[in-house]
Write an enzyme that holds these catalytic residues in place. Structure first.
Site, PDB file in Angstrom:
ATOM      1  N   ILE A  32       0.830  -1.221   0.000  1.00 22.98           N
ATOM      2  CA  ILE A  32       0.000   0.000   0.000  1.00 22.98           C
ATOM      3  C   ILE A  32       0.861   1.266   0.000  1.00 22.98           C
ATOM      4  O   ILE A  32       0.416   2.327  -0.412  1.00 22.98           O
ATOM      5  CB  ILE A  32      -0.958  -0.029   1.218  1.00 22.98           C
ATOM      6  CG1 ILE A  32      -2.177   0.842   0.994  1.00 22.98           C
ATOM      7  CG2 ILE A  32      -0.246   0.356   2.501  1.00 22.98           C
ATOM      8  CD1 ILE A  32      -3.260   0.614   2.055  1.00 22.98           C
ATOM      9  N   ASN A  88      11.490  -8.816   6.919  1.00 22.56           N
ATOM     10  CA  ASN A  88      11.828  -8.155   8.178  1.00 22.56           C
ATOM     11  C   ASN A  88      11.366  -9.047   9.331  1.00 22.56           C
ATOM     12  O   ASN A  88      10.287  -9.636   9.266  1.00 22.56           O
ATOM     13  CB  ASN A  88      11.142  -6.789   8.251  1.00 22.56           C
ATOM     14  CG  ASN A  88      11.638  -5.838   7.169  1.00 22.56           C
ATOM     15  OD1 ASN A  88      12.816  -5.848   6.827  1.00 22.56           O
ATOM     16  ND2 ASN A  88      10.739  -5.034   6.625  1.00 22.56           N
ATOM     17  N   GLU A  96       6.510  -4.600  10.865  1.00 23.79           N
ATOM     18  CA  GLU A  96       5.375  -3.835  11.397  1.00 23.79           C
ATOM     19  C   GLU A  96       4.106  -4.661  11.418  1.00 23.79           C
ATOM     20  O   GLU A  96       3.222  -4.431  12.236  1.00 23.79           O
ATOM     21  CB  GLU A  96       5.149  -2.579  10.548  1.00 23.79           C
ATOM     22  CG  GLU A  96       6.246  -1.539  10.745  1.00 23.79           C
ATOM     23  CD  GLU A  96       6.103  -0.356   9.788  1.00 23.79           C
ATOM     24  OE1 GLU A  96       5.170  -0.362   8.961  1.00 23.79           O
ATOM     25  OE2 GLU A  96       6.943   0.545   9.889  1.00 23.79           O
ATOM     26  N   HIS A 101       5.730 -12.132   5.781  1.00 22.88           N
ATOM     27  CA  HIS A 101       5.603 -11.714   4.386  1.00 22.88           C
ATOM     28  C   HIS A 101       6.980 -11.377   3.849  1.00 22.88           C
ATOM     29  O   HIS A 101       7.870 -10.976   4.589  1.00 22.88           O
ATOM     30  CB  HIS A 101       4.671 -10.497   4.263  1.00 22.88           C
ATOM     31  CG  HIS A 101       5.037  -9.372   5.165  1.00 22.88           C
ATOM     32  ND1 HIS A 101       4.683  -9.352   6.505  1.00 22.88           N
ATOM     33  CD2 HIS A 101       5.762  -8.254   4.957  1.00 22.88           C
ATOM     34  CE1 HIS A 101       5.168  -8.263   7.063  1.00 22.88           C
ATOM     35  NE2 HIS A 101       5.840  -7.572   6.145  1.00 22.88           N
TER      36      HIS A 101
HETATM   37  P1  AMP Z   1       6.931  -4.930   7.422  1.00 17.54           P
HETATM   38  O1  AMP Z   1       7.478  -3.622   7.930  1.00 17.54           O
HETATM   39  O2  AMP Z   1       7.984  -5.835   6.868  1.00 17.54           O
HETATM   40  O3  AMP Z   1       6.047  -5.595   8.456  1.00 17.54           O
HETATM   41  O4  AMP Z   1       6.044  -4.560   6.179  1.00 17.54           O
HETATM   42  C1  AMP Z   1       4.683  -4.257   6.265  1.00 17.54           C
HETATM   43  C2  AMP Z   1       4.299  -3.682   4.932  1.00 17.54           C
HETATM   44  O5  AMP Z   1       2.897  -3.808   4.783  1.00 17.54           O
HETATM   45  C3  AMP Z   1       4.632  -2.193   4.767  1.00 17.54           C
HETATM   46  O6  AMP Z   1       5.488  -2.036   3.647  1.00 17.54           O
HETATM   47  C4  AMP Z   1       3.261  -1.549   4.534  1.00 17.54           C
HETATM   48  O7  AMP Z   1       3.310  -0.507   3.600  1.00 17.54           O
HETATM   49  C5  AMP Z   1       2.429  -2.708   4.054  1.00 17.54           C
HETATM   50  N1  AMP Z   1       0.992  -2.623   4.308  1.00 17.54           N
HETATM   51  C6  AMP Z   1       0.370  -2.260   5.454  1.00 17.54           C
HETATM   52  N2  AMP Z   1      -0.961  -2.340   5.319  1.00 17.54           N
HETATM   53  C7  AMP Z   1      -1.196  -2.764   4.057  1.00 17.54           C
HETATM   54  C8  AMP Z   1      -2.369  -3.036   3.301  1.00 17.54           C
HETATM   55  N3  AMP Z   1      -3.585  -2.884   3.807  1.00 17.54           N
HETATM   56  N4  AMP Z   1      -2.227  -3.447   2.025  1.00 17.54           N
HETATM   57  C9  AMP Z   1      -0.998  -3.593   1.484  1.00 17.54           C
HETATM   58  N5  AMP Z   1       0.142  -3.368   2.142  1.00 17.54           N
HETATM   59  C10 AMP Z   1       0.052  -2.949   3.409  1.00 17.54           C
END
Ligand code: AMP
Ligand code: ZN
Length: 108
Positions: A32, A88, A96, A101
């Site tokens: 996103i 991560n 986060e 993923h």
């Molecule tokens: P991480 O910091 O590795 O946990 O990555 C989480 C990722 O999820 C971040 O790059 C966000 O931009 C992405 N993200 C959060 N919410 C959504 C969503 N609803 N759809 C797609 N990506 C998302």
């Protein structure tokens, strides 16, 4: 699975999402908040919070995530030039969303 997991909600279709890949075990969708021209997230359907919780039974799943990333890199025309695959792990590793993923990033 915790019902507040945003990726579980995406996978269950509770949040409208265009899937770039979807099968029984793996799904992929656009990040996103893209940090690269191509930024795709590849995630297992199974809710596993972090790589630290991976069990021996999950190893095939992690391999499948890499294979889906490879296919999507080809499909988005970034395979030849090159790309990054990033997982991560835990807050200190920049995680986060606590549903594992893999970030597929490229196209610079
Ligand atoms: P991480 O910091 O590795 O946990 O990555 C989480 C990722 O999820 C971040 O790059 C966000 O931009 C992405 N993200 C959060 N919410 C959504 C969503 N609803 N759809 C797609 N990506 C998302
Ligand atoms: Zn989840």
């Amino acid at each position: 699975m915790p019902n507040d997991c945003i990726f579980c909600k995406i996978i269950k279709g509770e949040i409208p999402t265009d899937f770039l890949y979807k099968d029984k075990e793996i799904v992929a969708f656009k990040d996103i908040n893209p940090q690269a021209p191509v930024h795709i997230l590849i995630t297992p359907v199974k809710h596993i919070p972090t790589i630290n919780e991976i069990q021996d039974d999950d190893l095939q799943l992690v391999g499948k995530m890499v294979n889906v990333a490879k296919k999507l890199a080809k499909k988005t025309n970034i395979a030849q030039k090159g790309y990054k695959l990033i997982i991560n792990v835990e807050k200190g590793g920049g995680q986060e969303i606590f549903h594992i993923h893999m970030h597929l990033m490229g196209g610079w």
